[in-house]
Every structure is written in structure tokens, then in C-alpha cells.
Design a protein around this motif. Structure first.
Motif, mmCIF file in Angstrom:
data_model
loop_
_atom_site.group_PDB
_atom_site.id
_atom_site.type_symbol
_atom_site.label_atom_id
_atom_site.label_comp_id
_atom_site.label_asym_id
_atom_site.label_seq_id
_atom_site.Cartn_x
_atom_site.Cartn_y
_atom_site.Cartn_z
ATOM 1 N N PHE A 358 -18.728 31.635 17.140
ATOM 2 C CA PHE A 358 -19.700 30.695 16.452
ATOM 3 C C PHE A 358 -21.049 31.140 17.354
ATOM 4 N N GLU A 359 -22.069 31.473 16.493
ATOM 5 C CA GLU A 359 -23.388 31.932 17.273
ATOM 6 C C GLU A 359 -24.449 31.044 16.401
ATOM 7 N N ASN A 360 -25.620 30.632 17.221
ATOM 8 C CA ASN A 360 -26.824 29.919 16.636
ATOM 9 C C ASN A 360 -28.076 30.459 17.242
ATOM 10 N N VAL A 361 -29.128 31.056 16.766
ATOM 11 C CA VAL A 361 -29.888 31.698 17.315
ATOM 12 C C VAL A 361 -31.284 31.465 16.804
ATOM 13 N N LYS A 362 -32.399 31.427 17.398
ATOM 14 C CA LYS A 362 -33.633 31.197 16.809
ATOM 15 C C LYS A 362 -34.631 32.859 17.122
ATOM 16 N N ASN A 363 -34.709 33.300 15.870
ATOM 17 C CA ASN A 363 -35.292 34.724 15.698
ATOM 18 C C ASN A 363 -36.586 34.942 14.955
ATOM 19 N N ASP A 364 -37.364 35.621 15.663
ATOM 20 C CA ASP A 364 -38.675 36.001 15.106
ATOM 21 C C ASP A 364 -38.823 37.405 14.642
ATOM 22 N N GLU A 365 -37.599 38.088 14.406
ATOM 23 C CA GLU A 365 -37.857 39.587 14.409
ATOM 24 C C GLU A 365 -37.292 40.246 13.258
ATOM 25 N N LEU A 366 -37.084 39.202 12.215
ATOM 26 C CA LEU A 366 -36.355 39.677 11.087
ATOM 27 C C LEU A 366 -37.188 40.202 10.030
ATOM 28 N N PHE A 367 -38.559 40.034 10.227
ATOM 29 C CA PHE A 367 -39.439 40.756 9.169
ATOM 30 C C PHE A 367 -40.591 41.563 10.032
ATOM 31 N N PRO A 368 -40.043 42.696 10.384
ATOM 32 C CA PRO A 368 -41.104 43.335 11.372
ATOM 33 C C PRO A 368 -42.385 44.111 10.663
#
Length: 436
Positions: A358-368
Motif C-alpha cells: 500500500f502506498e500513499n503519496v502527494k505528487n505534483d509532477e503528474l502534468f509536466p
């Protein structure tokens, strides 16, 4: 996957020595295959070992780089050979054929091969020990775009950021040495380093954790926890005792470039600190913090990173291994992005295994794309993965594992247009390994 002439030459140069070791004297042993059944009363020995049912088990085992794992994992599970002049050589490796199908508008399917070959030579001397450590991969034969993995990010292909893809590893994964000098009973000072290695930052890399040994997919949180496991230029100084280890590293913060066949220029522009605690053969706990200079130089040339991680690894010595980890990635300039990971592997008996993550992540690189209205917008996503493997011993140290996994994701509704309402992932694999 078709091999070029160059690829075939490199393949035999790397893997032929390991395969040649399969015909070995009867005295050769796989020291990683320890029978921990029928466990009795445990008594701690002064040198950091525990006696269980007349067996000595180290309180800690070596993970990737200089990291620690629970002693019950037994370290790298390869073939150990004693050769002339008191040298102990360990070889380990795998070839992993995988097919994956990731659904949704951004999904894709691919058949690919992962691989790793590791050769370690160790010799004890009066007052210490010396190690040569090497590790290689033929994944550069894979396209630089790697394989499909929804919500994974990190590194580039053709100068463009990789999104929803996992990049391949470099040919050289480790070329390093370590020397330990005893300073007291059960305690030593050590120096580790080389042109390719792993700094003292984060938990043991995912491909070396027992909790992930049968999971064919890299974590989507890879670039939060262990993206520095291939670093060009590392020097680590540490103190190790029976239950504690503290260490500091100077290393190159920049992640590998797209030329995955070469050794890159060392820069030694980053640093890290790590402390580990192994209270028993069941547990290994670490906390670490590091400064990485321009880790994603191509994508974010003006951004440095402060990374803080904490993890706990568990192994009961009877088939169950698990990892829990947290990471905070603070960009400078930029926001702090956090990630959580829970993973486990249970060898139910000699053949059947189940695993999950199980992983949970805050990511701001999904729309480069700079023109996207969602560019650099952080989204918190979760991945749920469960799998099964059937393990089949072949001959000598060769083992085969056949299995598969399924993944589901939780995400904000704002991502429906890009990923679909309910994206899924399915993976099938066959893993041929030396050791287990």
C-alpha cells in the motif's frame, strides 16, 4: 526483447561468471537459507548474535549499500563460496520476465525483462574486514521509457519527464568497497565508497528488501525513499555496534542521466545522515535526513531537495517480512511532499507466497506540460497491490517463481479525465534467481 551484439557481449561478461558458479563443491553453501522453524528460547550473545535452536543469528543483516535489515532476513540470499586466501565470494542475481497491463487513458501494456547480477568478495583480517561490492543490470537494453506504472514519476526519456512509467536501472548499480576496523568488542568504524554506490539515506532499496522480493513493480514512491540507491560518487563514514549504527555520507545528488551504460562524473555535492537501531533479529529501524543538490537536474535545474525518511523492517524468521516507511521530500524552492509505504511478503510454505503493498503519496509532477492547468498541482494518490507467487526450486541454487499481482488506485476526481474513473493494473511474471 531482442539483444544487440553489444547487449549479448555485456550479458555474458556479467552473468557468465555467476552462472559458472552453479557447479560448485559440496562444501559451498547458501548461507541465506536458514531454517528458523522449531524456534526455542533466544539468548543474546556478546558479539551481536542470538542463539536459537543451536543456531547463531546476527541481530542485523546487510541491506543495500550500508543499510541494515533484520537479522532474520539473513542479508543477501545468494550462493556463498570460500576461495583461496580466505576470501568469501557471494554471487546473487535474477532474470525477471514480466508482462504488465495498466488501464485507463494513460495506461499501457508491455512485456519486459528486469535483471540484476551481484558479486561480492569479503575477507577478514586481524582487527577488521574488507569487502568489494559490485552490482550490474541489463535493463539498459530496455527502452529509456522503461515500463508502464500508473502514477510513477522520476527521471527522463528523450529529454521529457517520465510520468506513469518506471525508468530502467543503469548497467552499473554498484562499484564500491568497504573496510571495517574493530574498535571494541562487537563495534567497528567503517568507510564505504566508490564510483557507484548508495549513500546513507532512506531504507534499504526495494529490490533488496525481503518484503518486496517477489513484487515485480517498483514502488510509485521510489523517488521519495530510495531513488539514490544508484549514485555516481559516494563516500560514507560510520560507526557500527551490535544494535546501533550511525553514519554520514558525501555523495552526488544528481540522479543518473539517460545514458545508462556509462559511469558518470562524481560531484560530491550532497550529504546525508542516518541512524539505525536493531534491537533483535526481528527488527531494523532507521531514520535519515539528507540534502540533495539538483536531484532532477533536467526537469528542475534550480531545485534542491531536503529528504527525511523513517522506516521499520520486520522479519519473523519463519516466512513473514514487512516494511513500513515514511518520507518527506522538501523542495527548495517548492513544497514539502510526503509519502507512506506499507508492504509485506509471506512465504506460507515451501512453495506458496502472497505479497502486498500500500502506498500513499502527494505528487505534483503528474502534468509536466507547462501549459496544462494542472501543471505542478499536487495530488494525493494511493495504490493498493496484492499478489501471489508459486516458488519452485530447480537445481542447486537456482529457483523459479511464477506469479502475478493486481493493483487498484484511489485518487481525486479531478484526475478522472487523465486516468479514468477506476484505473487498474495487472502483472504476470516469471523470476529465475540464484539464491532466493
Amino acid at each position: 526483447m531482442a539483444f544487440s551484439d553489444r547487449g549479448r557481449t555485456v550479458f555474458w561478461a556479467l552473468f557468465a561468471p555467476s552462472l559458472g558458479c552453479l557447479s560448485v563443491p559440496a562444501a559451498a553453501q547458501d548461507h541465506g537459507q536458514m531454517d528458523h522453524s522449531q524456534m526455542g528460547h533466544a539468548v543474546t550473545e556478546p558479539e551481536g548474535e542470538v542463539v536459537i535452536a543451536d543456531r547463531r543469528i546476527s541481530v542485523s543483516a546487510e541491506g543495500s549499500g550500508t543499510s541494515r535489515l533484520p537479522g532474520n532476513e539473513g542479508g543477501m540470499h545468494g550462493l556463498h563460496l570460500e576461495i583461496a586466501h580466505d576470501w568469501m565470494v557471494m554471487t546473487h542475481g535474477y532474470v525477471w520476465g514480466v508482462y504488465t497491463d495498466q488501464s485507463g487513458p494513460r495506461g499501457d501494456d508491455k512485456t519486459y525483462v528486469q535483471s540484476m547480477a551481484m558479486l561480492t568478495a569479503e575477507r577478514s583480517f586481524e582487527g577488521g574486514r574488507f569487502q568489494f561490492k559490485s552490482m550490474f543490470s541489463l535493463e539498459p537494453l530496455m527502452s529509456n521509457r522503461g515500463y508502464p506504472s500508473l502514477f510513477a514519476i522520476g527521471e527522463t526519456a528523450g529529454g521529457e519527464p517520465l510520468v506513469d512509467r518506471q525508468h530502467p536501472h543503469d548497467l552499473f548499480m554498484e562499484l564500491a568497497a568497504r573496510i571495517d576496523i574493530d574498535v571494541a568488542s562487537g563495534s567497528s568504524l567503517y568507510l564505504y565508497g566508490g564510483p557507484v554506490g548508495e549513500p546513507a539515506l532512506g531504507p534499504s532499496a526495494f529490490m533488496h528488501r525481503g518484503s518486496a522480493k517477489l513484487n515485480p513493480e517498483a514502488p510509485i514512491t521510489h523517488h521519495w525513499f530510495d531513488s539514490s540507491h544508484i549514485t555516481y560518487g559516494v563516500a560514507t563514514l560510520g560507526f557500527s555496534s551490535e544494535k546501533f549504527q550511525v553514519e554520514a555520507s558525501l555523495f552526488t545528488g544528481r540522479e543518473p542521466d539517460e545514458d545508462r551504460w556509462n559511469i558518470e562524473k562524481p560531484r560530491f555535492d550532497s550529504w546525508s545522515l542516518r541512524a539505525a537501531f536493531t534491537p533483535s533479529p526481528d527488527w531494523a529501524i532507521q531514520v535519515s535526513h539528507g540534502f540533495l543538490k539538483q536531484p532532477e537536474f533536467t526537469i528542475h535545474p534550480d531545485e534542491n531537495e531536503h529528504r527525511t525518511t523513517a522506516s521499520a523492517h520486520y522479519a519473523n524468521g519463519n516466512g513473514l517480512t514487512a516494511t513500513a516507511a515514511f518520507s518527506a521530500k522538501n523542495r527548495d524552492p517548492g513544497p514539502t511532499l510526503t509519502a507512506y509505504l506499507l508492504e509485506a511478503n509471506w512465504d506460507i510454505d515451501d512453495h506458496h507466497s502472497v505479497f502486498g503493498r500500500f502506498e500513499n503519496v502527494k505528487n505534483d509532477e503528474l502534468f509536466p506540460d507547462d501549459l496544462s492547468p494542472l501543471h505542478e498541482v499536487p495530488f494525493r494518490v494511493s495504490k493498493f497491490q496484492a499478489g501471489y507467487a508459486y516458488r519452485l526450486p530447480l537445481t542447486g541454487p537456482l529457483n523459479l517463481a511464477l506469479g502475478g499481482s493486481a493493483s487498484a488506485f484511489a485518487k481525486p476526481n479531478a484526475l478522472d479525465a487523465a486516468y479514468g474513473k477506476s484505473p487498474l493494473g495487472f502483472t504476470l511474471f516469471a523470476k529465475l534467481s540464484i539464491g532466493h
